[in-house]
Design an enzyme around this catalytic site. Structure first.
Site, PDB file in Angstrom:
ATOM      1  N   GLU A  44      -6.169   8.969   0.320  1.00  0.00           N
ATOM      2  CA  GLU A  44      -4.793   9.441   0.307  1.00  0.00           C
ATOM      3  C   GLU A  44      -4.783  10.919  -0.083  1.00  0.00           C
ATOM      4  OE1 GLU A  44      -0.513   7.924  -1.487  1.00  0.00           O
ATOM      5  OE2 GLU A  44      -2.295   7.763  -2.762  1.00  0.00           O
ATOM      6  N   LYS A 117       3.472   4.774   4.589  1.00  0.00           N
ATOM      7  CA  LYS A 117       3.399   4.084   3.296  1.00  0.00           C
ATOM      8  C   LYS A 117       4.754   3.513   2.904  1.00  0.00           C
ATOM      9  CE  LYS A 117       2.033   5.011  -1.517  1.00  0.00           C
ATOM     10  NZ  LYS A 117       1.575   6.082  -2.448  1.00  0.00           N
ATOM     11  N   CYS A 157      -2.553   3.038  -1.423  1.00  0.00           N
ATOM     12  CA  CYS A 157      -2.403   3.232  -2.864  1.00  0.00           C
ATOM     13  C   CYS A 157      -1.465   2.218  -3.537  1.00  0.00           C
ATOM     14  CB  CYS A 157      -1.954   4.665  -3.139  1.00  0.00           C
ATOM     15  SG  CYS A 157      -2.311   5.233  -4.823  1.00  0.00           S
TER      16      CYS A 157
END
Length: 268
Positions: A44, A117, A157
């Site tokens: 990321e 995301k 994440c």
């Protein structure tokens, strides 16, 4: 059944300088390809860990064009690999914020999948405070990519904490997890969450973290790893820049699912 495939996680300590980060990524992609990797995963924010959250706005690109996407497409062709491109900021038509986006490029340089995301990190403990929603827009759609016949569930994440996302993907062979986990949250939760996602989905998990002290003084957890469908860590790099290699073995997935058919026993 696809043939076994070598994959690589490319751990970085990204800087506030885009060109330096791309140079580092290029070198690591080359190292992984020389060691036989067919698919490489970047972390990321591989392209920028800025001094402020808003720094990423200055390098955002429209989907399908821009120097970061051109770099990724070129590297995929030159190294003859699939690249799962960590995240980069992709512009949106809404209120100046951007998407934190994972793009997948095939060895022909074509972008074959896009995942924005979904879960945006928000955390306050002592002097540490983060709120990605200030500059990012959330996505809303789970995405499963195809890489040489393997079904790859894309996530980023903070998504790791939401198991319902992975259930929505259906059966996948591999979950990828590019991340920039903080040292604080990573030390407490990273490994146990990574292994849990592998165990409950009976698939491989390839995690790729930012891993060290950055120029902006942020410290990230690193511990890039490959976890197999039984929940065992097959390879790991705790901190620092480097390449984590491993192999996806379809027979291992089948063995675990046949021995313990938990996915077939689901009732909810």
């Amino acid at each position: 059944m696809p043939s076994p495939m070598t994959v690589a996680s490319l751990q970085m300590i990204s800087t506030p300088d885009l060109e330096r980060n791309l140079d580092i990524a290029q070198r690591l992609i080359g190292q992984a390809a020389k060691q036989g990797a067919r698919m490489v995963l970047l972390p990321e924010y591989f392209c920028l860990m800025g001094n402020q959250d808003t720094d990423k706005l200055a390098i955002s690109e429209a989907f399908g064009q821009g120097p970061i996407q051109e770099f990724l497409a070129d590297q995929a062709v030159v190294r003859n690999v699939h690249i799962v491109a960590g995240t980069l900021p992709i512009s949106s038509p809404v209120d100046g914020r951007v998407y934190n986006t994972t793009l997948v490029f095939n060895p022909q340089g074509e972008c074959t999948s896009r995942y924005d995301k979904i879960h945006l990190f928000c955390f306050t403990m002592g002097e540490e405070s983060y709120d990605e929603g200030r500059v990012l827009l959330p996505g809303n759609t789970p995405v499963v990519a195809d890489v040489d016949g393997f079904k790859i569930g894309l996530s980023v994440c903070y998504d790791l904490r939401f198991p319902e996302l992975y259930r929505a993907m259906g059966k996948v062979d591999l979950i990828v997890m590019p991340a920039a986990f903080t040292y604080t949250t990573g030390k407490a939760h990273w490994e146990v969450l990574m292994r849990a996602r592998a165990i409950e989905n009976q698939c491989y998990v390839l995690a790729c973290g930012q891993g060290g002290v950055h120029e902006n003084k942020r410290r990230t957890w690193g511990h890039s790893m490959l976890v197999n469908p039984w929940g065992e860590i097959e390879n790991i790099l705790a901190e620092g820049e480097g390449v984590v290699l491993g192999q996806l073995d379809p027979a291992k997935i089948d063995d675990v699912r046949n021995s313990l058919p938990a996915l077939a026993h689901r009732v909810l």
